[in-house]
Design a protein around this motif. Sequence first.
Motif, short mmCIF file in Angstrom:
data_model
loop_
_atom_site.label_atom_id
_atom_site.label_comp_id
_atom_site.label_asym_id
_atom_site.label_seq_id
_atom_site.Cartn_x
_atom_site.Cartn_y
_atom_site.Cartn_z
N PRO A 226 128.75 -39.70 102.46
CA PRO A 226 128.94 -40.83 101.53
C PRO A 226 127.77 -41.80 101.52
CG PRO A 226 130.95 -40.43 102.79
CD PRO A 226 129.89 -39.56 103.39
N GLU A 227 127.05 -41.92 102.64
CA GLU A 227 125.91 -42.84 102.69
C GLU A 227 124.75 -42.37 101.81
OE1 GLU A 227 124.61 -43.86 106.58
OE2 GLU A 227 126.58 -44.59 107.24
N ASP A 228 124.78 -41.10 101.40
CA ASP A 228 123.72 -40.57 100.54
C ASP A 228 124.01 -40.79 99.06
OD1 ASP A 228 122.38 -39.75 102.75
OD2 ASP A 228 122.76 -37.61 102.49
N ILE A 229 125.12 -41.39 98.74
CA ILE A 229 125.45 -41.70 97.34
C ILE A 229 124.97 -43.12 97.05
CG2 ILE A 229 127.25 -41.86 95.61
CD1 ILE A 229 126.78 -39.03 96.69
N ASP A 230 123.81 -43.19 96.39
CA ASP A 230 123.21 -44.51 96.14
C ASP A 230 122.39 -44.42 94.86
OD1 ASP A 230 122.55 -47.15 96.53
OD2 ASP A 230 120.87 -46.71 97.87
N TYR A 231 122.40 -45.52 94.09
CA TYR A 231 121.69 -45.56 92.82
C TYR A 231 121.00 -46.90 92.66
CZ TYR A 231 125.14 -41.88 92.07
OH TYR A 231 125.94 -40.77 92.24
N ASP A 232 119.84 -46.88 92.05
CA ASP A 232 119.19 -48.13 91.65
C ASP A 232 119.14 -48.16 90.12
OD1 ASP A 232 117.31 -46.22 91.06
OD2 ASP A 232 115.71 -47.07 92.30
N ASP A 233 118.43 -49.13 89.56
CA ASP A 233 118.39 -49.25 88.10
C ASP A 233 117.80 -48.00 87.46
OD1 ASP A 233 119.51 -51.75 88.28
OD2 ASP A 233 117.61 -52.85 88.08
N GLY A 234 116.76 -47.47 88.08
CA GLY A 234 116.14 -46.26 87.54
C GLY A 234 117.09 -45.08 87.57
N SER A 235 117.87 -44.98 88.64
CA SER A 235 118.84 -43.88 88.76
C SER A 235 119.95 -44.01 87.73
CB SER A 235 119.44 -43.87 90.17
OG SER A 235 118.45 -43.75 91.16
N ILE A 236 120.41 -45.22 87.52
CA ILE A 236 121.47 -45.45 86.53
C ILE A 236 120.96 -45.11 85.13
CG2 ILE A 236 122.90 -47.23 85.44
CD1 ILE A 236 122.96 -48.61 88.24
N ALA A 237 119.72 -45.49 84.86
CA ALA A 237 119.13 -45.16 83.55
C ALA A 237 119.03 -43.65 83.37
CB ALA A 237 117.76 -45.81 83.43
N LEU A 252 128.63 -34.59 93.14
CA LEU A 252 128.28 -34.99 94.50
C LEU A 252 129.14 -36.15 94.98
CD1 LEU A 252 124.39 -34.73 94.11
CD2 LEU A 252 125.86 -33.19 95.43
N GLU A 253 129.43 -37.09 94.09
CA GLU A 253 130.31 -38.21 94.45
C GLU A 253 131.69 -37.71 94.86
OE1 GLU A 253 130.33 -40.59 90.98
OE2 GLU A 253 128.33 -41.44 91.31
N LYS A 254 132.21 -36.76 94.10
CA LYS A 254 133.54 -36.22 94.39
C LYS A 254 133.57 -35.56 95.76
CE LYS A 254 134.83 -32.39 92.47
NZ LYS A 254 135.24 -31.38 91.46
N TRP A 255 132.52 -34.80 96.08
CA TRP A 255 132.47 -34.13 97.37
C TRP A 255 132.30 -35.13 98.53
CZ3 TRP A 255 128.67 -29.64 95.72
CH2 TRP A 255 129.37 -28.75 94.90
N ALA A 256 131.61 -36.23 98.25
CA ALA A 256 131.34 -37.20 99.31
C ALA A 256 132.60 -37.91 99.78
CB ALA A 256 130.30 -38.21 98.84
N ILE A 257 133.59 -38.07 98.91
CA ILE A 257 134.79 -38.85 99.29
C ILE A 257 135.94 -37.98 99.78
CG2 ILE A 257 134.21 -40.73 97.71
CD1 ILE A 257 136.30 -39.62 95.76
#
Length: 454
Positions: A226-237, A252-257
């Motif tokens: 779960p700590e590897d699920i992270d986004y910044d403005d560029g990622s969101i764009a 990936l988010e689904k697998w992380a939780i």
Amino acid sequence: MPRPIRVAVVGAGPAGIYAADALLKSDAALDPGVSIDLFERMPAPFGLIRYGVAPDHPRIKGIVTALHKVLDKPQIRLFGNVSYPDELALEDLRRFYDAVIFSTGASADRDLKIPGIELDGSYGAADFVSWYDGHPDVPRTWPLHAEKVAVLGVGNVALDVARVLAKTADELLPTEIPQNVYDGLAANQAREVHVFGRRGPAQAKFSPMELRELDHSPNIEVIVDPEDIDYDDGSIATRRSNKQADMVAATLEKWAIRDPGDRPHRLHLHFFESPVEILGEDGQVVGLRTERTELDGTGNVRGTGQFRDWDVQGVYRAVGYLSDELPKLPFDAVSGTVPHEAGRVIDGAGAPLTSIYVTGWIKRGPVGLIGHTKGDANETVASFLSDHAAGRLPEPEAPDPEAVVRFLEERSVRYTTWEGWHHLDAHERSLGEAAGRERIKVVEREDMLKASRA
């Protein structure tokens, strides 16, 4: 009556076959007509489809059906088991054809310049793919004694390598893998596979379908921290503008939780871990050192100065393919491509080499999916037809279609044909039928030639 335009295509993988198809669909195919010869160094056609796609991807291999329809056209001939330039050099091709289109692809591993890359237990993904795909020019065995393995890269090839390492041999038995590959995978000791990417989930280059397929195996537990699920403005764009990137990140988010299950083999997908060194002892891989990275706001990452050592005994780098240099042609060693303008090969001064063209990965580099080579082919063929219509191409010395056949036979080149592929295809299917499988791939070159010439 004007003769048909004669074109040689060097490389009978998807890129070369798409170029032939584009020629057949052009106005020139009607007047004055086209005559196309494909030259392939392997005894069988289809290139990447046969020797670069994981055996458990039948949907991708279904592309062969469409390629078959092109090669069935009477204007096309196949000459397999012919090596450029050893058996057919550039000056030979110019004697027989109005134009030569090189579509030789990319089959070597791109270098990764980190300490320890030369250790025993450090491998290139392309070499491993060639082994499990039954390429005739590679060793018949592969060392699979590592219980914990690292795969460096977050593209589809990295997923293929990780999946084949994590699956059981029996899972892959229904595919076309030859006996030596089954025997090797049956002895595989890997129980834990770690895939490393230096950037985040939004920057992963997996295709959504390929990623989801990881979770279909009854023997592979896919784990995302779960700590590897992270986004910044560029990622969101990126997620907003790229549907595939958004689908990958959502998976990936689904697998992380979720809570990990109890499948026997574990496949970890790690993000924000940049490989900096392969650790060794007595010349053998004993670990991998990574530096933790963080997003910088643009979708790129920077190092944090925090390092971690991973207990692995094998490392596979899947950081990209690289084309081999083609003799007598200019070559950009950094990009692994032949310099060109719209498919026209150009020399160091930017001047086009008369009647010489490129398409596919040797033209644009090993990026994109197989279907993307259609656009390459269309552009290259348009350039050639424009040059031909403008009278910029010299008349070949020996355009008679039988001239090249006599040339090869006088030099005792044991070439295969499209009819020979049908013989080999039937032989592989008969081997599979005897074992209750669709096909078993023939590996040895001599055996391929024998079956093709039956």
